[in-house]
Scaffold this motif. Structure first.
Motif, PDB file in Angstrom:
ATOM      1  N   TYR A   4       0.080   4.074  -7.672  1.00  0.00           N
ATOM      2  CA  TYR A   4      -0.349   4.146  -6.055  1.00  0.00           C
ATOM      3  C   TYR A   4      -1.496   4.760  -6.206  1.00  0.00           C
ATOM      4  O   TYR A   4      -2.673   4.302  -4.965  1.00  0.00           O
ATOM      5  CB  TYR A   4       0.784   4.938  -6.237  1.00  0.00           C
ATOM      6  CG  TYR A   4       0.063   5.813  -4.558  1.00  0.00           C
ATOM      7  CD1 TYR A   4       0.640   5.149  -3.639  1.00  0.00           C
ATOM      8  CD2 TYR A   4      -0.264   7.073  -4.262  1.00  0.00           C
ATOM      9  CE1 TYR A   4       0.410   5.758  -2.191  1.00  0.00           C
ATOM     10  CE2 TYR A   4      -0.497   7.608  -3.248  1.00  0.00           C
ATOM     11  CZ  TYR A   4      -0.416   6.945  -1.753  1.00  0.00           C
ATOM     12  OH  TYR A   4      -0.638   7.455  -1.137  1.00  0.00           O
ATOM     13  N   ILE A   5      -2.367   5.600  -7.496  1.00  0.00           N
ATOM     14  CA  ILE A   5      -3.461   6.407  -7.663  1.00  0.00           C
ATOM     15  C   ILE A   5      -4.884   4.746  -7.778  1.00  0.00           C
ATOM     16  O   ILE A   5      -5.663   5.332  -6.587  1.00  0.00           O
ATOM     17  CB  ILE A   5      -3.711   7.232  -8.487  1.00  0.00           C
ATOM     18  CG1 ILE A   5      -2.799   8.606  -8.249  1.00  0.00           C
ATOM     19  CG2 ILE A   5      -5.520   7.774  -9.183  1.00  0.00           C
ATOM     20  CD1 ILE A   5      -2.940   9.145  -9.237  1.00  0.00           C
ATOM     21  N   ARG A   7      -3.774   1.710  -6.324  1.00  0.00           N
ATOM     22  CA  ARG A   7      -4.269   0.776  -5.408  1.00  0.00           C
ATOM     23  C   ARG A   7      -5.143   1.597  -4.427  1.00  0.00           C
ATOM     24  O   ARG A   7      -5.570   0.544  -3.836  1.00  0.00           O
ATOM     25  CB  ARG A   7      -2.705   0.806  -5.158  1.00  0.00           C
ATOM     26  CG  ARG A   7      -2.600   0.160  -3.793  1.00  0.00           C
ATOM     27  CD  ARG A   7      -1.051  -0.354  -3.333  1.00  0.00           C
ATOM     28  NE  ARG A   7      -0.480  -1.080  -4.714  1.00  0.00           N
ATOM     29  CZ  ARG A   7       0.253  -1.196  -5.075  1.00  0.00           C
ATOM     30  NH1 ARG A   7       0.700   0.359  -4.682  1.00  0.00           N
ATOM     31  NH2 ARG A   7       0.967  -0.708  -6.081  1.00  0.00           N
ATOM     32  N   ARG A   8      -4.880   2.782  -4.002  1.00  0.00           N
ATOM     33  CA  ARG A   8      -5.510   4.122  -3.404  1.00  0.00           C
ATOM     34  C   ARG A   8      -7.367   3.396  -3.614  1.00  0.00           C
ATOM     35  O   ARG A   8      -8.300   3.284  -2.935  1.00  0.00           O
ATOM     36  CB  ARG A   8      -5.368   5.455  -3.285  1.00  0.00           C
ATOM     37  CG  ARG A   8      -3.546   5.320  -2.338  1.00  0.00           C
ATOM     38  CD  ARG A   8      -3.855   4.946  -1.268  1.00  0.00           C
ATOM     39  NE  ARG A   8      -4.844   5.650  -0.256  1.00  0.00           N
ATOM     40  CZ  ARG A   8      -5.242   5.381   0.204  1.00  0.00           C
ATOM     41  NH1 ARG A   8      -5.025   3.617   1.064  1.00  0.00           N
ATOM     42  NH2 ARG A   8      -6.032   6.477   0.810  1.00  0.00           N
ATOM     43  N   GLN A  11      -8.702   1.004  -2.708  1.00  0.00           N
ATOM     44  CA  GLN A  11      -8.820   0.627  -1.710  1.00  0.00           C
ATOM     45  C   GLN A  11     -10.108   0.586  -0.750  1.00  0.00           C
ATOM     46  O   GLN A  11     -10.542   0.229   0.017  1.00  0.00           O
ATOM     47  CB  GLN A  11      -7.823   0.703  -0.397  1.00  0.00           C
ATOM     48  CG  GLN A  11      -6.448   0.207  -0.312  1.00  0.00           C
ATOM     49  CD  GLN A  11      -5.118   1.052  -0.597  1.00  0.00           C
ATOM     50  OE1 GLN A  11      -5.036   1.802   0.628  1.00  0.00           O
ATOM     51  NE2 GLN A  11      -3.817  -0.143   0.070  1.00  0.00           N
ATOM     52  N   ASN A 304      -9.875  12.039   0.718  1.00  0.00           N
ATOM     53  CA  ASN A 304      -8.828  11.608   1.225  1.00  0.00           C
ATOM     54  C   ASN A 304      -7.867  10.564  -0.376  1.00  0.00           C
ATOM     55  O   ASN A 304      -6.699  11.076   0.034  1.00  0.00           O
ATOM     56  CB  ASN A 304      -9.407   9.982   1.903  1.00  0.00           C
ATOM     57  CG  ASN A 304      -9.832  10.553   2.935  1.00  0.00           C
ATOM     58  OD1 ASN A 304      -9.998  11.742   3.938  1.00  0.00           O
ATOM     59  ND2 ASN A 304     -10.484   9.517   4.027  1.00  0.00           N
ATOM     60  N   LEU A 305      -8.521  10.960  -1.150  1.00  0.00           N
ATOM     61  CA  LEU A 305      -7.619  10.117  -2.296  1.00  0.00           C
ATOM     62  C   LEU A 305      -6.785  11.377  -2.702  1.00  0.00           C
ATOM     63  O   LEU A 305      -5.782  11.561  -2.507  1.00  0.00           O
ATOM     64  CB  LEU A 305      -9.116   9.754  -2.757  1.00  0.00           C
ATOM     65  CG  LEU A 305      -7.674   9.339  -4.709  1.00  0.00           C
ATOM     66  CD1 LEU A 305      -7.377   8.395  -4.495  1.00  0.00           C
ATOM     67  CD2 LEU A 305      -9.133   9.073  -5.483  1.00  0.00           C
ATOM     68  N   ASP A 308      -4.490  11.788  -0.342  1.00  0.00           N
ATOM     69  CA  ASP A 308      -3.146  10.958  -0.655  1.00  0.00           C
ATOM     70  C   ASP A 308      -2.197  11.019  -1.204  1.00  0.00           C
ATOM     71  O   ASP A 308      -1.430  11.642  -1.578  1.00  0.00           O
ATOM     72  CB  ASP A 308      -3.707   9.755  -0.716  1.00  0.00           C
ATOM     73  CG  ASP A 308      -4.464   8.549   0.273  1.00  0.00           C
ATOM     74  OD1 ASP A 308      -3.976   9.805   2.033  1.00  0.00           O
ATOM     75  OD2 ASP A 308      -4.894   8.328   0.625  1.00  0.00           O
ATOM     76  N   ARG A 319       4.945   6.197  -1.819  1.00  0.00           N
ATOM     77  CA  ARG A 319       4.252   5.736  -2.287  1.00  0.00           C
ATOM     78  C   ARG A 319       4.805   4.294  -2.286  1.00  0.00           C
ATOM     79  O   ARG A 319       5.597   3.493  -2.487  1.00  0.00           O
ATOM     80  CB  ARG A 319       5.351   6.514  -4.058  1.00  0.00           C
ATOM     81  CG  ARG A 319       4.408   7.521  -4.092  1.00  0.00           C
ATOM     82  CD  ARG A 319       5.929   8.274  -5.156  1.00  0.00           C
ATOM     83  NE  ARG A 319       5.374   9.722  -5.303  1.00  0.00           N
ATOM     84  CZ  ARG A 319       6.288  10.180  -6.491  1.00  0.00           C
ATOM     85  NH1 ARG A 319       6.473   9.909  -7.038  1.00  0.00           N
ATOM     86  NH2 ARG A 319       5.803  11.507  -6.121  1.00  0.00           N
ATOM     87  N   TYR A 320       3.320   3.749  -2.807  1.00  0.00           N
ATOM     88  CA  TYR A 320       3.338   2.108  -1.834  1.00  0.00           C
ATOM     89  C   TYR A 320       4.237   1.129  -3.251  1.00  0.00           C
ATOM     90  O   TYR A 320       3.552   2.163  -4.451  1.00  0.00           O
ATOM     91  CB  TYR A 320       2.264   1.604  -1.520  1.00  0.00           C
ATOM     92  CG  TYR A 320       1.619   2.496  -0.699  1.00  0.00           C
ATOM     93  CD1 TYR A 320       0.274   2.347  -0.313  1.00  0.00           C
ATOM     94  CD2 TYR A 320       2.591   2.369   0.842  1.00  0.00           C
ATOM     95  CE1 TYR A 320       0.002   3.030   0.811  1.00  0.00           C
ATOM     96  CE2 TYR A 320       1.670   2.900   1.651  1.00  0.00           C
ATOM     97  CZ  TYR A 320       0.884   3.267   1.960  1.00  0.00           C
ATOM     98  OH  TYR A 320       0.312   3.415   2.793  1.00  0.00           O
TER      99      TYR A 320
END
Length: 326
Positions: A4-5, A7-8, A11, A304-305, A308, A319-320
């Motif tokens: 998840y981390i 992936r963020r 992005q 923002n990270l 999230d 959690r994607y």
């Protein structure tokens, strides 16, 4: 969680590239000779002119120049100021503590006043107090920040000083120092209130709407049925759930304050990043302008990270790539 981390973080890459491309394109299309800007708009020999062109890769195609620019950014080089003849990174290393401390004070003002106004407005819904507080937040949302800052300067720095002989006045510019007649903490009051004005109005509105929504839930009615007082129900049950979106907004707002403080810092002559960018625009010192924007974007993305990640820790449903919680 690690996926998840990652992936963020991935992005954020297109966002960073998009911002740098826009900045670099703006610098390239702005009228004027970039060599003259670098040289300080003064007459220079032809050999010096050609040396500046080669050192700054101005003889290369624009996409090649962007590659060099991006390479410098990835190595921590934000450029060199035209006017101050200093590294942009060194300049912002001096200015960042002022902007960060002002944003922190503004966040405290937002939390204390915004939450208090929102809670009172929800408890006293549809009363005269609620209407007055709602009207006040609407005025703050629609009021230009620079105009509010000048109003506060006029009232607390001019009128109040004349009425009380300076006993109750507040400083209207600067961050304080050895020659200031005021304690350093007083220099934060007016710019912090100005910077937090719009945000605390939104915080109050969110707090009011969330608390009213939570108060209509079944478990709140159950708590009242058990004989708990209204104060106990609000403090122990309602506020916990109502605070979740408010905390998210406040966390994101800290990064927003760093990026939106240009007007506030300019009005109050605050020696932070925002005022430095404002002055650099007038001087056409583009390395400072571009470096400041890039630095603010990086700070906002990091904040923002963190938000999230903290949300993913407390709420596994977001959690994607993970299976839904059973």
């Amino acid at each position: 969680m690690l996926q998840y981390i990652i992936r963020r973080i991935l992005q954020f890459i297109p966002v960073f590239l998009g911002v740098t491309i826009i900045l670099f394109t703006l610098r390239a299309v702005i009228p004027g000779d970039p060599v003259r800007m670098i040289a300080g708009e003064r007459a220079i020999p032809e050999t010096t002119y050609q040396m500046i062109v080669q050192n700054n890769h101005l003889d290369q195609p624009i996409y090649t120049q962007y590659v060099y620019y991006l390479s410098d950014l990835l190595h921590g080089d934000l450029g060199h100021s035209y006017q101050k003849n200093r590294s942009v990174l060194d300049i912002f290393a001096e200015k960042l503590p002022y902007s960060a401390s002002l944003a922190l004070c503004a966040i405290l003002v937002e939390i204390i006043i915004g939450l208090l106004v929102g809670i009172i407005s929800a408890i006293k819904k549809y009363s005269f107090i609620d209407l007055l507080l709602t009207l006040s937040t609407s005025i703050l949302v629609s009021m230009p920040v620079f105009w509010l800052g000048m109003l506060l300067q006029t009232f607390f720095g001019v009128w109040l000083k004349g009425w009380t002989g300076g006993a109750l006045s507040l400083p209207v510019s600067g961050a304080g120092g050895p020659i200031s007649a005021y304690p350093p903490i007083l220099h934060y009051i007016l710019p912090a209130v100005t910077l937090a004005s719009v945000s605390l109005a939104f915080t109050a509105r969110i707090m009011r709407s969330q608390l009213l929504e939570v108060m209509n839930q079944d478990y709140i009615r159950t708590a009242f049925a058990k004989g708990l007082s209204k104060r106990a129900v609000i403090v122990k049950h309602a506020l916990k759930n109502a605070m979740i979106p408010v905390i998210t907004f406040i966390g994101i707002d800290f990064g927003t304050m760093l990026s939106s403080a240009i007007l506030t810092e300019s009005v109050f002559s605050w020696p932070g990043i925002g005022r430095e960018i404002f002055l650099a625009i007038g001087q056409r010192d583009w390395p400072i302008v571009m470096g400041g924007v890039v630095l603010i974007v990086i700070i906002v993305m990091i904040i923002n990270l963190i938000i999230d990640i903290s949300y993913a820790l407390f709420d596994p449903r977001i959690r994607y790539g993970k299976k839904k919680a059973e």
